[in-house]
Write an enzyme that holds these catalytic residues in place. Structure first.
Site, short mmCIF file in Angstrom:
data_model
loop_
_atom_site.label_atom_id
_atom_site.label_comp_id
_atom_site.label_asym_id
_atom_site.label_seq_id
_atom_site.Cartn_x
_atom_site.Cartn_y
_atom_site.Cartn_z
N CYS A 301 38.49 44.08 42.87
CA CYS A 301 38.02 45.45 43.53
C CYS A 301 39.15 46.03 44.52
O CYS A 301 39.16 47.20 44.37
CB CYS A 301 36.82 45.37 43.88
SG CYS A 301 36.82 44.15 45.49
N HIS A 349 32.93 43.99 48.55
CA HIS A 349 33.13 44.97 47.38
C HIS A 349 33.55 46.03 47.72
O HIS A 349 33.03 46.60 48.87
CB HIS A 349 32.07 44.93 46.49
CG HIS A 349 32.17 45.62 45.10
ND1 HIS A 349 33.33 44.93 44.32
CD2 HIS A 349 31.74 46.83 44.55
CE1 HIS A 349 33.03 45.80 43.11
NE2 HIS A 349 32.31 46.81 43.47
N HIS A 361 35.29 51.65 39.94
CA HIS A 361 35.60 50.30 40.62
C HIS A 361 35.53 49.24 39.47
O HIS A 361 35.42 49.19 38.36
CB HIS A 361 34.51 49.84 41.65
CG HIS A 361 32.91 49.80 40.87
ND1 HIS A 361 32.04 48.80 41.41
CD2 HIS A 361 32.48 50.16 39.66
CE1 HIS A 361 31.10 48.72 40.60
NE2 HIS A 361 31.23 49.46 39.67
#
Length: 389
Positions: A301, A349, A361
């Protein structure tokens, strides 16, 4: 740079860093998982599909946290390795210079001997830890020329500096060894959590997998509805702001435009950079999530957001924990394309906002870079929004 402040969504939620109770719950989840893996399957002990779904999500979350720790440790290892290499190169250069200087000092002693002084022990000089003591003891210092004395002083200074550099190199080597050990531990931690998640999923029957897919689809639909609501709210707010600006301009004439020129220029500059970051991110859609990866074939990420903004000429740090502190924190209601959206209390994240409540993402292992609602895991897991440039 604005100070980092966490955005708090509507509803009851404990803000800030993960609480001990939550950490305990995570550990309990892992313990239950271990028991499930070791126990023989039975109608009573087998977890439900809903329980599996929750445990798998929790394990993936833990894996992402461990991944960010791995990323931070790997970056630290690379920096320490460069420092060690630089120090060792410096020590080698200084040692070579010292050897040359020792030979020169030896020639000074030999020259004094030829003039009638007592015979010098040149070997002792070349091996001496402190040439100053040698020259003092042999009474040669009093008979050296000014140039020779300067050479001795320079040698003594250089020798002290070299000794210090050797100590620094030794300490850096020890630190590097410790960090490399921590890197292996972080890597093993990620692998254990991913293996546990895969094991849970492998135990599901075809019917249970279908039910799990249905649960995920329901969650996605709910997330898409929330994204649409955010888009509508932002559109309404923007329309209202435009109407207010038009009304102000009508009332005050052209005099009201001067106060907004700076803001417009700033918005335009950010939009131009954000467009480049988003253009890059869109070309990465479909590439696999691989923990620790920064491209070009795969990403995790924070690796994706770092690469996207680098394409726009903005250097972001490697981990989510550092990226969240770069730029300006903004409320969710003011989110714009290009902003970074961070998730979970431990900020493990991140995604790149593209507009209309959606982001690009790298979701998790086994998945691919994709466009998805920022509410994919519910509104409560959104930690903050940061405008990085």
């Amino acid at each position: 740079m604005a100070s980092h402040r966490k955005w708090s969504p509507t509803g009851t939620r404990i803000a800030g860093i993960r609480t001990p109770a939550l950490a305990t719950a995570a550990l309990t989840s892992v313990a239950l998982l271990s028991q499930t893996a070791n126990a023989a399957p039975s109608a009573d002990s087998k977890p439900s599909v809903e329980e599996v779904e929750k445990k798998v999500d929790d394990l993936y979350h833990q894996a992402e946290t461990a991944t960010e720790k791995y990323n931070a440790t790997r970056e630290k290892t690379a920096q320490q390795r460069k420092r060690v290499e630089s120090l060792l190169d410096d020590v080698a250069r200084r040692t070579e210079k010292l050897n040359t200087a020792r030979e020169e000092l030896g020639s000074f002693a030999a020259a004094q001997y030829r003039t009638g002084a007592s015979a010098p022990d040149t070997a002792t000089l070349l091996l001496a830890d402190n040439p100053q003591d040698y020259f003092d003891q042999t009474q040669l210092m009093d008979r050296l020329t000014s140039r020779q004395k300067v050479a001795v002083d320079d040698y003594i200074t250089e020798q002290a500096a070299t000794t210090k550099k050797r100590a620094e190199a030794s300490q850096s080597l020890q630190t590097l060894t410790t960090t490399q050990s921590a890197l292996k531990t972080s890597k093993a931690d990620v692998q254990r959590k991913l293996a546990a998640a895969r094991d849970l999923l492998s135990r599901l029957t075809a019917e249970e997998k279908a039910r799990l897919a249905a649960i995920e689809k329901k969650k996605q639909e709910a997330a898409d509805r929330k994204a649409a609501e955010l888009a509508q709210q932002q559109a309404a707010a923007e329309k209202k702001a435009q109407e207010a600006a038009a009304q102000q301009q009508t009332t005050s004439g052209t005099t009201g435009t001067s106060g907004t020129s700076g803001s417009s220029t700033t918005d335009s500059s950010y939009t131009a950079k954000a467009d480049k970051a988003l253009a890059f991110a869109r070309t990465q859609v479909g590439k696999p999530y691989v923990w620790g990866a920064t491209g070009p074939g795969s990403y995790d990420c924070s690796g994706l957001t770092q690469a996207a903004w680098k394409a726009a000429g903005v250097d972001l740090p490697r981990t989510t924990w550092d990226q969240v502190n770069v730029g300006t924190t903004v409320p969710l209601s003011d989110i714009k394309p290009g902003d970074l959206v961070f998730f979970y209390d431990d900020i493990s994240h991140v995604g790149l906002y593209v507009g209309n409540g959606m982001m690009i993402h790298a979701p998790k292992p086994g998945a691919y870079v994709r466009e998805e609602s920022i509410f994919y895991g519910g509104e409560s897991i959104i930690h903050s929004v940061v405008r990085p440039a």
